[in-house]
Design an enzyme around this catalytic site. Structure first.
Site, mmCIF file in Angstrom:
data_model
loop_
_atom_site.group_PDB
_atom_site.id
_atom_site.type_symbol
_atom_site.label_atom_id
_atom_site.label_comp_id
_atom_site.label_asym_id
_atom_site.label_seq_id
_atom_site.Cartn_x
_atom_site.Cartn_y
_atom_site.Cartn_z
ATOM 1 N N ASN A 3 -1.049 1.406 -6.393
ATOM 2 C CA ASN A 3 -0.227 2.619 -6.419
ATOM 3 C C ASN A 3 -0.218 3.404 -5.116
ATOM 4 O OD1 ASN A 3 0.394 2.138 -9.173
ATOM 5 N ND2 ASN A 3 -1.626 2.933 -9.713
ATOM 6 N N THR A 4 -0.913 2.912 -4.089
ATOM 7 C CA THR A 4 -0.813 3.477 -2.748
ATOM 8 C C THR A 4 -0.123 2.435 -1.882
ATOM 9 O OG1 THR A 4 -2.779 4.874 -2.949
ATOM 10 C CG2 THR A 4 -2.105 4.267 -0.729
ATOM 11 N N ASN A 29 -9.554 -4.348 -10.603
ATOM 12 C CA ASN A 29 -8.671 -3.194 -10.731
ATOM 13 C C ASN A 29 -7.544 -3.539 -11.715
ATOM 14 O OD1 ASN A 29 -7.349 -0.677 -10.099
ATOM 15 N ND2 ASN A 29 -8.219 -0.796 -8.039
#
Length: 364
Positions: A184-185, A256
């Site tokens: 998400n970055t 993750n």
């Protein structure tokens, strides 16, 4: 306990609102010693088969809280009372940032899944350090600090962000996690590449040694959190970072969230990282490969899709020494922790293992 009664209320709220309400409740509980002791009396489970020493740290049990829940260390005083054997704070970036636009978290109760595209929102390393400094010492359980980079920091300067955050937080952690695997970055996962990652980790390791000398304590164990979407060849290369005479990491967190979408779940239309039950098998496969590549010599924290004691035991047998949960708590509440801790010794004994250590990696 009380969570089944609260769940309808929480699920009537927007997902992030429910999360913030739970953080506020735990933050308040952390200032109420009698209530905290009563909660701990219910949730705490002690069993000799669950105790371990890893990286010189004592873990009363293997079930930890994954990063992402308590990003700013607001609930760190209360969380051990829910039965956790350790906590991971963050992801913490050096500077405050708001993250991605809302809505950015989506629940899928029928499949016990969540999609998030948070983007590391948080108050920044200085604020987190201030909260950690105010905690009771010694803290009841080890605390890991998950480090990330700010969204606006170019990739070529990412190492500066990890070092900057570490400089603020070094005195307050028991281990640190280098997070290069959030989807998400923008561009962050590119830091997992073989031509980039060693240099980043070497820079963090040098800062870790420097800060250890300044604060007159040993360097913090450094863990690397990886994505479940890596190829087997990538995992082989990453495993080598923990091997040899001068390893760059002391352990791994696998994994993750995933950017994959199971074809049997067409309802997963939102972008972001998928966590929860659909991630279970993918994460377990990565754990098993890491365990094999490292010949069982490097501790692995298994995360992804743990919704029962059987899931937890599966991760241990794949090669995880410790475990982390988060999404499972969204749907089952803290009773999930207690249930896992009560049943793990029984599952080990059923297979002839007197300790979770003996079961670790037996199905890698």
């Amino acid at each position: 306990m009380i969570y089944p009664l609260l769940r309808p209320l929480l699920f009537s709220l927007e997902t992030e609102q429910a999360h913030q309400l739970s953080i506020l409740a735990l933050e308040t509980l952390g200032r109420m010693p009698r209530s905290l002791n009563a909660v701990a009396g219910h949730f705490s489970v002690s069993h000799p088969a669950l105790k371990q020493n890893l990286w010189g740290l004592e873990f009363a049990n293997p079930v930890g809280l994954a990063a992402g829940y308590d990003k700013d260390a607001r609930a760190a005083a209360a969380l051990p009372a829910l039965g956790f054997g350790f906590l991971e704070i963050g992801t913490v970036t050096p500077l405050p940032q708001s993250g991605n636009p809302r809505p950015r978290v989506f629940r899928y109760p029928s499949s016990q899944a969540v999609i998030n595209r948070m983007g590391f929102p948080g108050e920044g390393a200085a604020a987190v350090a201030q909260r950690l400094a105010a905690l009771q010492q010694p803290h009841p359980v080890p605390i890991g600090i998950n480090l990330g980079k700010n969204k606006d920091t170019p990739l070529e300067r990412a190492a500066e962000d990890y070092v900057s955050a570490l400089e603020n937080l070094f005195p307050y952690g028991n281990y640190l996690t280098v997070n290069v695997s959030s989807p998400n970055t923008p561009g962050l996962r590119l830091l997992q590449a073989a031509d980039t990652l060693p240099e980043l980790l070497a820079t963090v390791a040098a800062a870790n040694r420097r800060l250890a000398a300044v604060h007159q304590r040993p360097p913090l164990p450094v863990l690397l959190k990886i994505a479940p979407d890596l190829s087997p060849e990538d995992i082989t290369l990453i495993a080598k970072l923990a091997l040899g005479d001068a390893p760059l990491v002391d352990g791994f967190i696998a994994t993750n969230t995933t950017i994959a979408r199971p074809p049997e779940h067409p309802e997963y239309t939102e972008t972001g990282g998928l966590s929860g039950a659909p991630l279970r098998q993918l994460a377990t496969v990565v754990i098993a490969q890491l365990y094999r590549e490292c010949n069982g010599t490097v501790p692995i924290i298994g995360a992804g899709g743990i919704t029962s004691a059987a899931d937890a035991y599966e991760k241990i047998r794949a090669g995880a020494s410790l475990l982390q949960i988060y999404t499972g708590l969204v749907f089952q509440g803290p009773e999930l922790i207690r249930d896992i801790l009560l049943k793990l010794p029984e599952l080990c004994q059923k297979d002839g293992y007197s300790h979770i250590r003996a079961a670790c990696g037996t199905r890698a």
